[in-house]
Design a protein around this motif. Structure first.
Motif, PDB file in Angstrom:
ATOM      1  N   LEU A 169      58.886  32.456  48.740  1.00 39.33           N
ATOM      2  CA  LEU A 169      57.531  31.952  48.845  1.00 39.33           C
ATOM      3  C   LEU A 169      57.002  32.217  50.246  1.00 39.33           C
ATOM      4  O   LEU A 169      57.006  31.344  51.110  1.00 39.33           O
ATOM      5  N   PRO A 170      56.532  33.433  50.524  1.00 33.28           N
ATOM      6  CA  PRO A 170      56.125  33.803  51.884  1.00 33.28           C
ATOM      7  C   PRO A 170      54.730  33.301  52.220  1.00 33.28           C
ATOM      8  O   PRO A 170      53.766  34.055  52.275  1.00 33.28           O
ATOM      9  N   TRP A 171      54.579  31.989  52.450  1.00 27.93           N
ATOM     10  CA  TRP A 171      53.287  31.426  52.809  1.00 27.93           C
ATOM     11  C   TRP A 171      53.178  31.304  54.323  1.00 27.93           C
ATOM     12  O   TRP A 171      54.156  31.150  55.042  1.00 27.93           O
ATOM     13  N   THR A 172      51.957  31.318  54.778  1.00 31.68           N
ATOM     14  CA  THR A 172      51.736  31.125  56.201  1.00 31.68           C
ATOM     15  C   THR A 172      51.906  29.652  56.534  1.00 31.68           C
ATOM     16  O   THR A 172      51.836  28.783  55.676  1.00 31.68           O
ATOM     17  N   LYS A 173      52.141  29.360  57.800  1.00 36.10           N
ATOM     18  CA  LYS A 173      52.398  27.979  58.219  1.00 36.10           C
ATOM     19  C   LYS A 173      51.090  27.231  58.398  1.00 36.10           C
ATOM     20  O   LYS A 173      50.372  27.418  59.354  1.00 36.10           O
ATOM     21  N   ASN A 174      50.807  26.391  57.448  1.00 39.39           N
ATOM     22  CA  ASN A 174      49.586  25.605  57.465  1.00 39.39           C
ATOM     23  C   ASN A 174      49.893  24.283  56.799  1.00 39.39           C
ATOM     24  O   ASN A 174      50.371  24.244  55.680  1.00 39.39           O
ATOM     25  N   SER A 175      49.643  23.182  57.489  1.00 43.92           N
ATOM     26  CA  SER A 175      50.040  21.879  56.983  1.00 43.92           C
ATOM     27  C   SER A 175      49.077  21.337  55.939  1.00 43.92           C
ATOM     28  O   SER A 175      49.393  20.383  55.248  1.00 43.92           O
ATOM     29  N   ALA A 176      47.859  21.908  55.802  1.00 41.03           N
ATOM     30  CA  ALA A 176      46.891  21.412  54.832  1.00 41.03           C
ATOM     31  C   ALA A 176      47.350  21.749  53.421  1.00 41.03           C
ATOM     32  O   ALA A 176      47.794  22.859  53.141  1.00 41.03           O
ATOM     33  N   THR A 177      47.257  20.787  52.500  1.00 42.76           N
ATOM     34  CA  THR A 177      47.671  20.997  51.115  1.00 42.76           C
ATOM     35  C   THR A 177      46.603  20.470  50.170  1.00 42.76           C
ATOM     36  O   THR A 177      45.777  19.648  50.545  1.00 42.76           O
ATOM     37  N   GLN A 178      46.659  20.972  48.945  1.00 39.59           N
ATOM     38  CA  GLN A 178      45.774  20.505  47.890  1.00 39.59           C
ATOM     39  C   GLN A 178      46.543  20.479  46.586  1.00 39.59           C
ATOM     40  O   GLN A 178      47.568  21.148  46.448  1.00 39.59           O
ATOM     41  N   VAL A 179      46.034  19.723  45.619  1.00 39.80           N
ATOM     42  CA  VAL A 179      46.655  19.631  44.300  1.00 39.80           C
ATOM     43  C   VAL A 179      45.863  20.495  43.326  1.00 39.80           C
ATOM     44  O   VAL A 179      44.637  20.399  43.248  1.00 39.80           O
ATOM     45  N   ILE A 180      46.554  21.354  42.605  1.00 36.84           N
ATOM     46  CA  ILE A 180      45.914  22.181  41.585  1.00 36.84           C
ATOM     47  C   ILE A 180      46.641  21.982  40.268  1.00 36.84           C
ATOM     48  O   ILE A 180      47.818  21.603  40.243  1.00 36.84           O
ATOM     49  N   LYS A 181      45.942  22.221  39.175  1.00 39.73           N
ATOM     50  CA  LYS A 181      46.533  22.131  37.849  1.00 39.73           C
ATOM     51  C   LYS A 181      46.505  23.512  37.207  1.00 39.73           C
ATOM     52  O   LYS A 181      45.475  24.196  37.233  1.00 39.73           O
ATOM     53  N   VAL A 182      47.641  23.898  36.626  1.00 41.18           N
ATOM     54  CA  VAL A 182      47.771  25.215  35.999  1.00 41.18           C
ATOM     55  C   VAL A 182      48.179  25.022  34.545  1.00 41.18           C
ATOM     56  O   VAL A 182      49.057  24.211  34.238  1.00 41.18           O
ATOM     57  N   TYR A 183      47.546  25.793  33.654  1.00 40.58           N
ATOM     58  CA  TYR A 183      47.798  25.703  32.220  1.00 40.58           C
ATOM     59  C   TYR A 183      48.591  26.922  31.744  1.00 40.58           C
ATOM     60  O   TYR A 183      48.541  27.999  32.349  1.00 40.58           O
ATOM     61  N   SER A 184      49.318  26.718  30.630  1.00 44.44           N
ATOM     62  CA  SER A 184      49.970  27.832  29.952  1.00 44.44           C
ATOM     63  C   SER A 184      49.238  28.097  28.641  1.00 44.44           C
ATOM     64  O   SER A 184      48.272  27.399  28.302  1.00 44.44           O
ATOM     65  N   GLU A 185      49.701  29.092  27.876  1.00 45.78           N
ATOM     66  CA  GLU A 185      48.992  29.476  26.656  1.00 45.78           C
ATOM     67  C   GLU A 185      49.024  28.408  25.581  1.00 45.78           C
ATOM     68  O   GLU A 185      48.156  28.385  24.704  1.00 45.78           O
ATOM     69  N   ASP A 186      50.017  27.531  25.595  1.00 50.56           N
ATOM     70  CA  ASP A 186      50.046  26.452  24.608  1.00 50.56           C
ATOM     71  C   ASP A 186      49.289  25.219  25.101  1.00 50.56           C
ATOM     72  O   ASP A 186      49.416  24.137  24.529  1.00 50.56           O
ATOM     73  N   ASN A 187      48.518  25.410  26.196  1.00 53.98           N
ATOM     74  CA  ASN A 187      47.666  24.358  26.779  1.00 53.98           C
ATOM     75  C   ASN A 187      48.453  23.212  27.408  1.00 53.98           C
ATOM     76  O   ASN A 187      47.874  22.166  27.702  1.00 53.98           O
ATOM     77  N   THR A 188      49.763  23.371  27.598  1.00 56.16           N
ATOM     78  CA  THR A 188      50.481  22.419  28.441  1.00 56.16           C
ATOM     79  C   THR A 188      50.113  22.726  29.892  1.00 56.16           C
ATOM     80  O   THR A 188      49.759  23.857  30.235  1.00 56.16           O
TER      81      THR A 188
END
Length: 524
Positions: free
Chosen positions: A90-109
């Motif tokens: 997971l090559p992310w840059t160093k940044n302490s700010a975060t957010q919550v996101i929601k991701v769906y799959s094809e069965d809508n879970t």
């Protein structure tokens, strides 16, 4: 392809080749931006959720049933983060700010995760590949879907997910979907299949028919001026009717001719440019927008969420739509798309998963008092086949041990062996099968197996070839009280569906192409 290493410096011009067409409305609306970052804290007495830490930040799965964030009165007692995830994953840059996101799959879970604010679409895909133990075949993709407009698009691997969400309206109910897209970079491998010769013009000397690499180089090089042209249906602004026009796509933008197929500057009307716009496919073109076909797509401004600002277009077939959409992606991102394509392969070369070559593996016979290396290729193949059949019989015996006593062992074994396969989709209709294959990419060899809707005793193989989906009936054949399955009226018979699929993955047989990519659904 040395030319692919050149940097791409695209230039965009304004609509100087004519006034903006009156049938299209310029996108001026803008969606509300996402608010400040959500950084939940917890009390020292509160048990921590399962988390994946990265440097001084963490990616944490969020349980939506829990209460809201609890302010911490003793922040100095919080333990420091421990790095548990490798930088190469997971090559992310160093940044302490975060957010919550929601991701769906094809069965809508769905699954909500807390991620850094600078996370990219590729990072999100890698995160869910790890969480769901998926095979990383470089086809997993993050999609943006806008339900109230009935449109969706592929979020490119390098794009910032937070920037994408910043263009969503507060009440738009937009979604992120995680699923496969085998066609995402297929045009780099087979560009001539994506760009028909009659739709492409090159303003440089090509001396005859271009090969694959030359065609892609013309799109990636800023010194060349490729052009896509052809007829498309366009939705007239403020009306329900669609009208056919001759369109031209250039680096400077999309135009249509107000006089037949003329490309003279005075006849070309400017429609859109792509520096601040994206191309989407219409999910239900005929039903929602009254399009003449279901092969619709549109150009939408990044900050607009209104249906009135969409530039609605429609092609006569899937190949034509794919050509236009792919060309727009290339004109917008250029060399960045090629870098996205080759990046996973470069990582594999630098850090291979295996330390030995598969060519060094040998067949060994352990049946005698002494082990021996099987040097005869024919004998090695027969031993491998026998081992596979033995494994199949053992698996069938385990899975069918709880079956009905009145059912034959052969039929129960056949049912047990294919029900557990990821390519088998039991009660899937013909329309649903076509939708699933289309969503996962119209590439040669994408397939699935399903129950037949018309004949309960048979199965259907749904297969994509030349961007068209074809359906082949798998017929059961009985002989000497044994049940077999066949695609060619019993000429080639198989003891179960797994054996049938494995055969056609290696041999084309009566099919138009080999089975290559299976359609699979996962639950997040």
């Amino acid at each position: 392809m040395s030319a692919m290493n050149d940097s791409l410096d695209e230039t965009h011009t304004s609509g100087s080749l004519g006034e903006k067409a009156t049938i299209f409305r310029g996108a001026r609306g803008g969606g509300s931006a996402v608010g400040s970052a959500f950084i939940p804290l917890r009390s020292p007495l509160q048990p921590p959720n399962a988390a994946v830490f990265k440097g001084n930040r963490k990616v944490r799965e969020v349980d939506e049933t829990q209460m809201g964030p609890v302010p911490d009165p003793f922040p100095e007692l919080l333990p420091s983060a421990v790095s548990l995830v490798s930088e190469c994953l997971l090559p992310w840059t160093k940044n302490s700010a975060t957010q919550v996101i929601k991701v769906y799959s094809e069965d809508n879970t769905s699954r909500a995760v807390e991620v850094p604010s600078d996370i990219t679409a590729r990072d999100i895909c890698q995160l869910f590949i790890l969480k769901n133990h998926c095979v990383d075949d470089h086809s997993w993709t993050l999609f943006e879907q806008i339900p109230h407009l009935s449109i969706e698009r592929t979020i490119e691997d390098h794009e910032s997910v937070m920037e994408v969400q910043s263009g969503w309206g507060m009440d738009s109910h937009c979604c992120l979907y995680f699923r496969k897209n085998y066609a995402k970079y297929e045009f780099f491998k087979k560009p001539l299949d994506f760009f028909p010769e009659h739709m492409v013009s090159i303003s440089s000397e090509t001396n005859g028919i271009m090969n694959h690499s030359q065609l892609i180089q013309t799109f990636l090089s800023s010194s060349s001026c490729p052009e896509i042209h052809g007829f498309l249906h366009a939705k007239e602004h403020g009306r329900k009717s669609w009208k056919k026009f001759y369109f031209v796509l250039r680096r400077s933008g999309l135009y249509f001719s107000n006089k037949g197929t003329s490309k003279e500057p005075r006849h070309l009307q400017f429609i859109a440019e792509f520096s601040d716009s994206d191309v989407y496919t219409l999910l239900s073109a005929k039903k929602v927008y009254g399009a003449p076909t279901d092969y619709g797509f549109c150009v939408k401004a990044s900050k607009s969420s209104s249906a009135r600002d969409l530039k609605l277009l429609c092609a006569d077939d899937e190949q034509t739509r794919t050509c236009w959409v792919t060309a727009m992606r290339l004109f917008k991102y250029g060399m960045q798309l090629y870098q996205n394509f080759i990046q996973p392969y470069q990582k594999q070369k630098s850090s291979p998963m295996r330390s030995i070559s598969e060519n060094s593996l040998v067949a060994i016979d352990f049946s005698g008092h002494k082990t021996r290396v099987i040097e005869n290729p024919s004998e090695a193949l027969s031993v491998a086949v026998e081992e596979g059949l033995s494994w199949r019989r053992k698996s069938c015996h385990r899975l069918s041990s709880h079956g009905s006593p009145s059912a034959s062992q052969s039929s129960m074994s056949s049912i047990a062996i294919h029900m557990a396969q990821p390519w088998f989709h039991s009660k899937l209709s013909r329309e649903e099968a076509q939708k699933l294959i289309t969503q996962q990419g119209l590439v040669d060899g994408v397939f699935l197996v399903r129950d037949s809707q018309s004949n309960p005793r048979t199965f259907v193989l749904s297969l994509c070839h030349t961007q068209k989906i074809k359906h082949f009936q798998i017929v059961p054949v009985e002989e000497n009280s044994e049940l077999f399955y066949s695609l060619d009226d019993g000429h080639t018979r198989f003891s179960d569906l797994l054996q049938l699929v494995e055969f056609y993955q290696l041999n084309r047989g009566i099919l138009p192409c080999k089975l290559k990519h299976h359609c699979a659904r996962i639950s997040l």
